[in-house]
Design a protein around this motif. Structure first.
Motif, PDB file in Angstrom:
ATOM      1  N   HIS A  90      38.258  74.505  32.487  1.00 56.71           N
ATOM      2  CA  HIS A  90      38.218  73.208  32.521  1.00 56.71           C
ATOM      3  C   HIS A  90      37.560  72.612  33.789  1.00 56.71           C
ATOM      4  CE1 HIS A  90      39.189  68.891  31.607  1.00 56.71           C
ATOM      5  NE2 HIS A  90      39.245  68.731  32.907  1.00 56.71           N
ATOM      6  N   ALA A  91      37.506  73.328  34.855  1.00 62.52           N
ATOM      7  CA  ALA A  91      36.682  73.011  36.344  1.00 62.52           C
ATOM      8  C   ALA A  91      35.237  73.304  35.972  1.00 62.52           C
ATOM      9  CB  ALA A  91      37.598  73.843  37.234  1.00 62.52           C
ATOM     10  N   THR A  92      34.955  74.285  35.208  1.00 66.25           N
ATOM     11  CA  THR A  92      33.766  74.717  34.724  1.00 66.25           C
ATOM     12  C   THR A  92      33.147  73.845  33.939  1.00 66.25           C
ATOM     13  OG1 THR A  92      34.255  77.217  35.159  1.00 66.25           O
ATOM     14  CG2 THR A  92      32.278  76.490  33.959  1.00 66.25           C
ATOM     15  N   PHE A  93      33.689  73.375  32.907  1.00 64.47           N
ATOM     16  CA  PHE A  93      33.046  72.708  31.924  1.00 64.47           C
ATOM     17  C   PHE A  93      32.979  71.011  32.197  1.00 64.47           C
ATOM     18  CE2 PHE A  93      34.409  76.343  28.951  1.00 64.47           C
ATOM     19  CZ  PHE A  93      33.311  76.732  29.093  1.00 64.47           C
ATOM     20  N   HIS A  94      33.926  70.722  33.187  1.00 63.92           N
ATOM     21  CA  HIS A  94      33.991  69.244  33.655  1.00 63.92           C
ATOM     22  C   HIS A  94      33.841  69.391  35.131  1.00 63.92           C
ATOM     23  CE1 HIS A  94      34.984  68.248  29.472  1.00 63.92           C
ATOM     24  NE2 HIS A  94      35.814  69.214  29.450  1.00 63.92           N
ATOM     25  N   TRP A 134      27.055  77.921  32.096  1.00 64.62           N
ATOM     26  CA  TRP A 134      27.381  76.476  32.157  1.00 64.62           C
ATOM     27  C   TRP A 134      27.048  75.848  33.421  1.00 64.62           C
ATOM     28  CZ3 TRP A 134      28.907  74.229  27.468  1.00 64.62           C
ATOM     29  CH2 TRP A 134      29.335  73.093  27.445  1.00 64.62           C
ATOM     30  N   ARG A 135      27.173  76.133  34.581  1.00 66.24           N
ATOM     31  CA  ARG A 135      26.738  75.771  35.774  1.00 66.24           C
ATOM     32  C   ARG A 135      25.126  75.701  35.992  1.00 66.24           C
ATOM     33  NH1 ARG A 135      30.871  74.495  39.138  1.00 66.24           N
ATOM     34  NH2 ARG A 135      32.810  75.470  38.802  1.00 66.24           N
ATOM     35  N   GLN A 195      22.051  77.063  30.581  1.00 64.96           N
ATOM     36  CA  GLN A 195      23.043  76.469  29.700  1.00 64.96           C
ATOM     37  C   GLN A 195      22.106  75.849  28.516  1.00 64.96           C
ATOM     38  OE1 GLN A 195      24.118  72.090  30.876  1.00 64.96           O
ATOM     39  NE2 GLN A 195      26.108  72.579  30.300  1.00 64.96           N
ATOM     40  N   ALA A 196      20.943  75.797  28.468  1.00 60.71           N
ATOM     41  CA  ALA A 196      20.037  75.323  27.408  1.00 60.71           C
ATOM     42  C   ALA A 196      20.149  76.232  26.329  1.00 60.71           C
ATOM     43  CB  ALA A 196      18.840  75.205  27.920  1.00 60.71           C
ATOM     44  N   THR A 197      20.637  77.698  26.823  1.00 63.10           N
ATOM     45  CA  THR A 197      20.830  78.457  25.802  1.00 63.10           C
ATOM     46  C   THR A 197      22.278  78.824  24.942  1.00 63.10           C
ATOM     47  OG1 THR A 197      21.452  80.542  27.246  1.00 63.10           O
ATOM     48  CG2 THR A 197      19.217  80.067  27.121  1.00 63.10           C
ATOM     49  N   CYS A 212      27.049  75.687  22.276  1.00 63.86           N
ATOM     50  CA  CYS A 212      28.124  74.758  22.414  1.00 63.86           C
ATOM     51  C   CYS A 212      27.938  73.594  23.853  1.00 63.86           C
ATOM     52  CB  CYS A 212      29.416  75.246  22.509  1.00 63.86           C
ATOM     53  SG  CYS A 212      29.979  76.152  20.750  1.00 63.86           S
ATOM     54  N   ARG A 213      26.461  73.683  24.172  1.00 66.14           N
ATOM     55  CA  ARG A 213      26.305  73.187  25.634  1.00 66.14           C
ATOM     56  C   ARG A 213      26.698  71.638  25.378  1.00 66.14           C
ATOM     57  NH1 ARG A 213      21.890  74.567  23.373  1.00 66.14           N
ATOM     58  NH2 ARG A 213      20.285  73.049  22.590  1.00 66.14           N
ATOM     59  N   ASP A 214      26.811  70.915  24.395  1.00 66.83           N
ATOM     60  CA  ASP A 214      27.077  69.560  24.151  1.00 66.83           C
ATOM     61  C   ASP A 214      28.572  69.191  23.666  1.00 66.83           C
ATOM     62  OD1 ASP A 214      24.280  68.890  24.494  1.00 66.83           O
ATOM     63  OD2 ASP A 214      23.830  69.160  22.515  1.00 66.83           O
ATOM     64  N   LYS A 215      29.377  70.508  23.739  1.00 61.24           N
ATOM     65  CA  LYS A 215      30.784  70.332  23.308  1.00 61.24           C
ATOM     66  C   LYS A 215      31.709  70.994  24.473  1.00 61.24           C
ATOM     67  CE  LYS A 215      29.467  70.417  18.546  1.00 61.24           C
ATOM     68  NZ  LYS A 215      29.568  71.016  17.150  1.00 61.24           N
ATOM     69  N   PRO A 216      31.725  70.481  25.628  1.00 61.32           N
ATOM     70  CA  PRO A 216      32.477  71.088  26.811  1.00 61.32           C
ATOM     71  C   PRO A 216      34.167  71.190  26.360  1.00 61.32           C
ATOM     72  CG  PRO A 216      31.804  68.833  27.278  1.00 61.32           C
ATOM     73  CD  PRO A 216      31.263  69.127  26.069  1.00 61.32           C
ATOM     74  N   ASP A 217      34.580  69.992  25.577  1.00 63.59           N
ATOM     75  CA  ASP A 217      35.943  70.129  25.374  1.00 63.59           C
ATOM     76  C   ASP A 217      36.258  71.355  24.438  1.00 63.59           C
ATOM     77  OD1 ASP A 217      36.768  68.033  27.253  1.00 63.59           O
ATOM     78  OD2 ASP A 217      36.307  66.730  25.530  1.00 63.59           O
ATOM     79  N   GLU A 218      35.430  71.207  23.251  1.00 65.73           N
ATOM     80  CA  GLU A 218      35.522  72.201  22.233  1.00 65.73           C
ATOM     81  C   GLU A 218      35.333  73.704  22.736  1.00 65.73           C
ATOM     82  OE1 GLU A 218      33.694  69.554  22.019  1.00 65.73           O
ATOM     83  OE2 GLU A 218      34.285  68.680  20.002  1.00 65.73           O
TER      84      GLU A 218
END
Length: 185
Positions: free
Chosen positions: A75-79, A150-151, A156-158, A161-167
């Motif tokens: 969570h800390a990584t994706f948000h 992700w950071r 991240q462009a590769t 799921c880059r547009d779905k952090p919760d998923e």
């Protein structure tokens, strides 16, 4: 400026202007741009080490299970909070400018993953995999590059799921639970 233009894309004059300072004052403290960058990155690495120490403190995770810990770090990584996202990226963009800083950053990363391994290992009784210690290493070896990618906007462009952090967070926890064969968490 580093995030906008990279380490080569700005001058000391640009720094002074952005800081609302005189160029003479800037040169009074730093002999050149490399000295400024090295001081900045050294400070950022210290702050990163302090953040890691606080994040890995055992008392912070008292009562938490294996999956709680994995979810927390995912969570800390994706948000990420704004104050942690930019320093991570700035360090990564520029740490290669000085081999000592590069080594210090690598040591900070090793400290983080060793600390995370130890947090999970303390809860190995929750893990049903026949070799919990190796299974923890495998999960961290899978999650670590995803968290780092992700950071970094270029990496991240590769990510699909880059547009779905919760998923992404939920799927990584599901992956870890299945591989580790987590019980009673």
């Amino acid at each position: 400026l580093i995030l906008e233009s990279g380490t080569d894309g700005f001058s000391m004059q640009d720094v002074a202007k952005r800081a609302g300072s005189s160029i003479g004052s800037l040169y009074h403290h730093f002999k050149d741009k490399d000295a400024l960058l090295n001081a900045l990155f050294a400070r950022m690495i210290v702050e990163l080490e302090q953040t890691y120490t606080a994040a890995l403190a055992p008392e912070r995770w008292e009562g938490a299970g294996v999956l709680d810990i994995i979810r927390g770090f995912s969570h800390a990584t994706f948000h990420p909070r704004a104050e942690t996202q930019n320093p991570h990226l700035a360090i990564k963009l520029s740490v290669n400018s000085d081999p000592k800083l590069h080594n210090r950053y690598a040591e900070a990363q090793a400290y983080f993953y060793t600390g995370l391994y130890n947090l999970l290992r303390e809860r190995r009784d929750e893990i049903g995999h026949p070799d919990p210690d190796t299974a923890i290493c495998v999960i961290l070896d899978l999650l670590g590059p995803m968290w780092r990618a992700w950071r970094n906007p270029e990496q991240q462009a590769t990510l699909l799921c880059r547009d779905k952090p919760d998923e992404m967070e939920n799927e990584l926890v599901t992956l870890a639970a299945a591989y580790l064969r987590v019980r009673n968490n």
